[in-house]
Design a protein around this motif. Sequence first.
Motif, PDB file in Angstrom:
ATOM      1  N   VAL A 204       0.873  -1.179   0.000  1.00 39.31           N
ATOM      2  CA  VAL A 204       0.000   0.000   0.000  1.00 39.31           C
ATOM      3  C   VAL A 204       0.904   1.221   0.000  1.00 39.31           C
ATOM      4  O   VAL A 204       1.881   1.272   0.751  1.00 39.31           O
ATOM      5  CB  VAL A 204      -0.906   0.066   1.250  1.00 39.31           C
ATOM      6  N   ALA A 205       0.570   2.205  -0.826  1.00 36.42           N
ATOM      7  CA  ALA A 205       1.306   3.470  -0.833  1.00 36.42           C
ATOM      8  C   ALA A 205       0.316   4.626  -0.831  1.00 36.42           C
ATOM      9  O   ALA A 205      -0.785   4.515  -1.391  1.00 36.42           O
ATOM     10  CB  ALA A 205       2.211   3.562  -2.064  1.00 36.42           C
ATOM     11  N   THR A 206       0.686   5.718  -0.208  1.00 37.94           N
ATOM     12  CA  THR A 206      -0.158   6.918  -0.188  1.00 37.94           C
ATOM     13  C   THR A 206       0.601   8.097  -0.778  1.00 37.94           C
ATOM     14  O   THR A 206       1.833   8.174  -0.690  1.00 37.94           O
ATOM     15  CB  THR A 206      -0.613   7.263   1.244  1.00 37.94           C
ATOM     16  N   PHE A 207      -0.150   9.021  -1.372  1.00 35.84           N
ATOM     17  CA  PHE A 207       0.444  10.238  -1.933  1.00 35.84           C
ATOM     18  C   PHE A 207      -0.668  11.263  -2.139  1.00 35.84           C
ATOM     19  O   PHE A 207      -1.862  10.922  -2.161  1.00 35.84           O
ATOM     20  CB  PHE A 207       1.184   9.960  -3.247  1.00 35.84           C
ATOM     21  N   ASN A 208      -0.276  12.506  -2.328  1.00 42.02           N
ATOM     22  CA  ASN A 208      -1.222  13.611  -2.527  1.00 42.02           C
ATOM     23  C   ASN A 208      -1.411  13.919  -4.004  1.00 42.02           C
ATOM     24  O   ASN A 208      -0.451  13.910  -4.791  1.00 42.02           O
ATOM     25  CB  ASN A 208      -0.716  14.877  -1.830  1.00 42.02           C
ATOM     26  N   ILE A 209      -2.647  14.206  -4.366  1.00 44.96           N
ATOM     27  CA  ILE A 209      -2.984  14.725  -5.686  1.00 44.96           C
ATOM     28  C   ILE A 209      -3.794  15.999  -5.462  1.00 44.96           C
ATOM     29  O   ILE A 209      -4.889  15.961  -4.874  1.00 44.96           O
ATOM     30  CB  ILE A 209      -3.798  13.728  -6.523  1.00 44.96           C
ATOM     31  N   ALA A 210      -3.284  17.128  -5.905  1.00 42.03           N
ATOM     32  CA  ALA A 210      -3.960  18.405  -5.714  1.00 42.03           C
ATOM     33  C   ALA A 210      -5.176  18.513  -6.629  1.00 42.03           C
ATOM     34  O   ALA A 210      -5.314  17.772  -7.609  1.00 42.03           O
ATOM     35  CB  ALA A 210      -2.998  19.557  -5.978  1.00 42.03           C
ATOM     36  N   ALA A 211      -6.036  19.476  -6.336  1.00 39.82           N
ATOM     37  CA  ALA A 211      -7.266  19.651  -7.098  1.00 39.82           C
ATOM     38  C   ALA A 211      -7.002  19.979  -8.562  1.00 39.82           C
ATOM     39  O   ALA A 211      -7.851  19.729  -9.426  1.00 39.82           O
ATOM     40  CB  ALA A 211      -8.117  20.745  -6.459  1.00 39.82           C
ATOM     41  N   ASP A 212      -5.830  20.545  -8.860  1.00 42.16           N
ATOM     42  CA  ASP A 212      -5.506  20.871 -10.257  1.00 42.16           C
ATOM     43  C   ASP A 212      -4.821  19.719 -10.974  1.00 42.16           C
ATOM     44  O   ASP A 212      -4.397  19.860 -12.126  1.00 42.16           O
ATOM     45  CB  ASP A 212      -4.645  22.134 -10.331  1.00 42.16           C
ATOM     46  N   GLY A 213      -4.657  18.577 -10.302  1.00 44.44           N
ATOM     47  CA  GLY A 213      -4.055  17.407 -10.920  1.00 44.44           C
ATOM     48  C   GLY A 213      -2.582  17.238 -10.656  1.00 44.44           C
ATOM     49  O   GLY A 213      -1.980  16.266 -11.121  1.00 44.44           O
ATOM     50  N   THR A 214      -1.973  18.171  -9.921  1.00 42.74           N
ATOM     51  CA  THR A 214      -0.565  18.053  -9.586  1.00 42.74           C
ATOM     52  C   THR A 214      -0.369  16.960  -8.543  1.00 42.74           C
ATOM     53  O   THR A 214      -1.076  16.931  -7.520  1.00 42.74           O
ATOM     54  CB  THR A 214      -0.020  19.384  -9.043  1.00 42.74           C
ATOM     55  N   ILE A 215       0.595  16.072  -8.779  1.00 42.71           N
ATOM     56  CA  ILE A 215       0.861  14.955  -7.877  1.00 42.71           C
ATOM     57  C   ILE A 215       2.184  15.192  -7.158  1.00 42.71           C
ATOM     58  O   ILE A 215       3.158  15.666  -7.760  1.00 42.71           O
ATOM     59  CB  ILE A 215       0.925  13.620  -8.642  1.00 42.71           C
ATOM     60  N   ASP A 216       2.228  14.870  -5.852  1.00 44.56           N
ATOM     61  CA  ASP A 216       3.498  14.973  -5.118  1.00 44.56           C
ATOM     62  C   ASP A 216       4.597  14.196  -5.825  1.00 44.56           C
ATOM     63  O   ASP A 216       4.330  13.181  -6.498  1.00 44.56           O
ATOM     64  CB  ASP A 216       3.343  14.412  -3.693  1.00 44.56           C
ATOM     65  N   ASN A 217       5.838  14.659  -5.649  1.00 40.58           N
ATOM     66  CA  ASN A 217       6.979  14.004  -6.297  1.00 40.58           C
ATOM     67  C   ASN A 217       7.335  12.661  -5.669  1.00 40.58           C
ATOM     68  O   ASN A 217       8.006  11.831  -6.289  1.00 40.58           O
ATOM     69  CB  ASN A 217       8.196  14.915  -6.263  1.00 40.58           C
ATOM     70  N   THR A 218       6.910  12.459  -4.432  1.00 40.77           N
ATOM     71  CA  THR A 218       7.223  11.210  -3.734  1.00 40.77           C
ATOM     72  C   THR A 218       5.989  10.713  -2.998  1.00 40.77           C
ATOM     73  O   THR A 218       5.055  11.482  -2.721  1.00 40.77           O
ATOM     74  CB  THR A 218       8.357  11.407  -2.709  1.00 40.77           C
ATOM     75  N   VAL A 219       6.018   9.438  -2.647  1.00 35.67           N
ATOM     76  CA  VAL A 219       4.921   8.881  -1.867  1.00 35.67           C
ATOM     77  C   VAL A 219       5.010   9.386  -0.432  1.00 35.67           C
ATOM     78  O   VAL A 219       6.095   9.727   0.061  1.00 35.67           O
ATOM     79  CB  VAL A 219       4.932   7.341  -1.893  1.00 35.67           C
TER      80      VAL A 219
END
Length: 587
Positions: A204-219
């Motif tokens: 299982v991995a977690t990460f952020n996705i912002a409302a504009d579609g930008t995804i964090d560079n790391t988990v």
Amino acid sequence: MALGDISAVIDSLEFDTDRGQEPYIIHISGDVFVVVYVGVDFHGWMVTFTVDSSGTIGNSVIDSFEFDEAVSLTPRILNISGDTFVIVYYATGSFTKIITIDIDSSGNIAAAITDSLAVAASVSPQKSEPRITPVSGDIYAVVHRNATNGGEAFTVDIDSSGNIGGAAIDSLEFDAVTRDPDIINVSGTMFAVVYQGPDQDGWVATFNIAADGTIDNTVTNTLEYDTTHGTLARILNVSGDVYVISYSGQSPNRIAVKTLTISAAGAISSVIDTLSLGSTPGSYSTPTLVSGNVYAVIYKVGLGPPGFVATFTISSAGAFSAVLDTLELDPVDVYPDIITVPNSTVVCVVYGDGDLDGFAKTASVDVGSPTVTTQAVTSILETTATGNGNVTDLGDSGVTQHGHCWATSTDPTTSDSKTTNGAKGATGAFTSSITGLSTGITYFVRAYATNLGNTSYGDNVTFETDHVPTVTTDTCENVAPDGTTATGRGNITDLGGDDATAHGHCWDTSINPTTANDNIDNGAASVTGTFTSAITGLTPGTVYYTRAFATNTVGITYGGNVRFTASLERAGIIWMEGSNFRGFDEN
């Protein structure tokens, strides 16, 4: 049936007689569902049909459409807005393909796709299996196995009309080597993905996705939830931050489900509990919430037949029950799917059978009955009353309706007169306004509570609606020698449900005297029984008629007429209504 028991198959539909592999089903509207699947020649197909809340499937498909005339594997479909739907699948040329298409609420499919986008994917089609989930507004996230076999999440723009942005907005490789990813929104911008890692282990991995579609560079965080095997994992939210993962493991947990927590910040706990669905080699499991804390999983056993549906419960803390029941299906090919029919405890499974034909079948799952008791009826009047009840247990699916039902015979049901007080989110006492009753009738009433699976009833309670009292007039006595007084006698045999507010005798020289004539009111009466009244102011030698009376909140009632003569010489009764009595005639 007991909690978790699965019925026999209710209904079935062969939705494709040639090939119906890797089906995936979602609800459209009302009784209409859509299935996307791998059809003949491995092309991409979709069909619509109906399934009602009783498990009855329409006799034939409503519409069908070949959405890709080339190899199209592991398709998944999601509603975008209104009639607009998006399908993601592994396409010819090693691409994850995204297409949009319109399906109306009646199940009619548009004759052409609206838009499409292809993103490079793994050359291994059985390991890509793209999944899609909403992020915010027009932004969607897709997970798949990318061209270098890494686990990748990427975002795209899809508007409500089905127009897809020309390229991915952003991407993140969450692991260097993966297969079979599944994604879920945890909270806000936090997402979790489950997948098989580089050593076939479960992650299982977690990460952020912002409302504009930008995804964090790391988990944000990772957890190896199974150190040996974690194939074809699927994830569902249970309650709060508790999640369940179903997957194919190694002996003894060939098909297993595990629970863990994922916080809004992406922190992942260790495994809370594990339940094995069988020691026989299995794969391709998919879970669904039936209702309350009852879950069902469809899975395939071994490399051939059969397939099974298993049920179990998961507490809000993540603890499993034992397996409650299983239903064996026909031979099941890869990737069966299951969905709970809205507003019911019916599950619909779709799968390719041993001949690869596409089938849909339904069965019902018992989710436990609520418990309700009936208390004494209060505030009884001539046409209304107040029912009292108590829901002591909501069952496992919550109470969707509760109230009281009544009839003039024992064991009334909701098919009789009833109140509908609506859903009840907590146990406790409740009341119902019982109306439309008839005066002086004995009724049977039962409290009831309904959940998605069952209706439960309390015991019978009887009550009689209020009515006028019942009173009789007895012979007069003690007619005075001077002819001016007498003693009236009466008997209240029924108070009518309420205490009598007045009772006594009335008299007149004409038959059927009322309280508008001469009368004596002895006041209220709270018990039945005989009583006497002092009749005064008589004129000697005159024939009188007297009647006992009693009054309550419903009205007044009178006994029969009794005639007597007030005589100076020989007074007495000479006639009594309803009797052959004759006597004490003054002549």
